[in-house]
Design an enzyme around this catalytic site. Sequence first.
Site, PDB file in Angstrom:
ATOM      1  N   HIS A   1       8.256   2.896   9.465  1.00 57.15           N
ATOM      2  CA  HIS A   1       7.891   1.979  10.560  1.00 57.15           C
ATOM      3  C   HIS A   1       6.658   2.532  11.276  1.00 57.15           C
ATOM      4  CE1 HIS A   1       8.408  -0.952  13.717  1.00 57.15           C
ATOM      5  NE2 HIS A   1       8.232   0.023  14.594  1.00 57.15           N
TER       6      HIS A   1
ATOM      7  N   SER B   1       0.832  -1.213   0.000  1.00 59.95           N
ATOM      8  CA  SER B   1       0.000   0.000   0.000  1.00 59.95           C
ATOM      9  C   SER B   1       0.868   1.266   0.000  1.00 59.95           C
ATOM     10  CB  SER B   1      -0.986  -0.002   1.167  1.00 59.95           C
ATOM     11  OG  SER B   1      -0.297   0.049   2.382  1.00 59.95           O
TER      12      SER B   1
HETATM   13  C1  GRF Z   1       3.848  -0.706   6.666  1.00 61.05           C
HETATM   14  O1  GRF Z   1       2.796  -0.538   7.550  1.00 61.05           O
HETATM   15  C2  GRF Z   1       5.173  -0.289   7.258  1.00 61.05           C
HETATM   16  O2  GRF Z   1       5.030   0.482   8.380  1.00 61.05           O
HETATM   17  C3  GRF Z   1       5.849  -1.565   7.639  1.00 61.05           C
HETATM   18  O3  GRF Z   1       5.347  -2.528   6.766  1.00 61.05           O
HETATM   19  C4  GRF Z   1       4.052  -2.153   6.327  1.00 61.05           C
HETATM   20  C5  GRF Z   1       3.992  -2.405   4.865  1.00 61.05           C
HETATM   21  O4  GRF Z   1       2.693  -2.258   4.368  1.00 61.05           O
HETATM   22  N1  GRF Z   1       7.284  -1.399   7.574  1.00 61.05           N
HETATM   23  P1  GRF Z   1       2.463  -2.152   2.813  1.00 61.05           P
HETATM   24  O5  GRF Z   1       3.054  -3.410   2.179  1.00 61.05           O
HETATM   25  O6  GRF Z   1       3.114  -0.897   2.323  1.00 61.05           O
HETATM   26  O7  GRF Z   1       0.976  -2.137   2.662  1.00 61.05           O
END
Ligand code: GRF
Length: 198
Positions: A113, A15
């Site tokens: 993060h 996402s």
């Molecule tokens: C995010 O929420 C980020 O904080 C963490 O991993 C998640 C990845 O989500 N490091 P996406 O694949 O970008 O939806």
Amino acid sequence: MKRLPIAILGSGKGSNCRAILERIRSGDIAAEARVVISDVLDAPILDIAREFSVANAYLSPGQFRTRLQFNAEEQLVEILRQAGAHLVVLAGFMRVLHAPVLEAFPRRIINIHPSLLPKFPGLEAWKQALAAGETVTGCTVHYIDDKIDHGQIIARREVAILPDDTPESLHARIQIAERELYPAVIGEFSEEYAASNR
Ligand code: GRF
């Protein structure tokens, strides 16, 4: 304006990757996504790359669970160099990177993060914040080093924890904040890159 060449690495949903690619497509960010790389063969993030017609690659991670095998890291460096990536954007990449990549791209690899680092590194940071009774959490963009969710902080965005929050509702609001913060930070890198390449 010279556009910042970026590579995006992820293991899952993508996402954040989608949010970044949308902002590039709309012209809000002067960057150019050169390649999307995943250590998971059927990760949705690779489908998103295809949807946006961005080159994409599966990187076979090797035998370890939380890191890449040494030759896979070397292969990663090769892919990133061939793609001409100037900034490496980790977006849900579930492996800790080590010397070959860190030395090839010093201060050019960033991560997002879902907590206000240095609080709550590690998995399910939103649950950690809830369990600790915090009233505010958020998300952090930082340079990476060889420790998990560690490295110099670039930007943070706060998210209030509401009295009736569940882990799911809180996580969803943090993700909304992530999808604003990460493109904004990449936009700033892009402006700096354009300014130094005039
Ligand atoms: C995010 O929420 C980020 O904080 C963490 O991993 C998640 C990845 O989500 N490091 P996406 O694949 O970008 O939806």
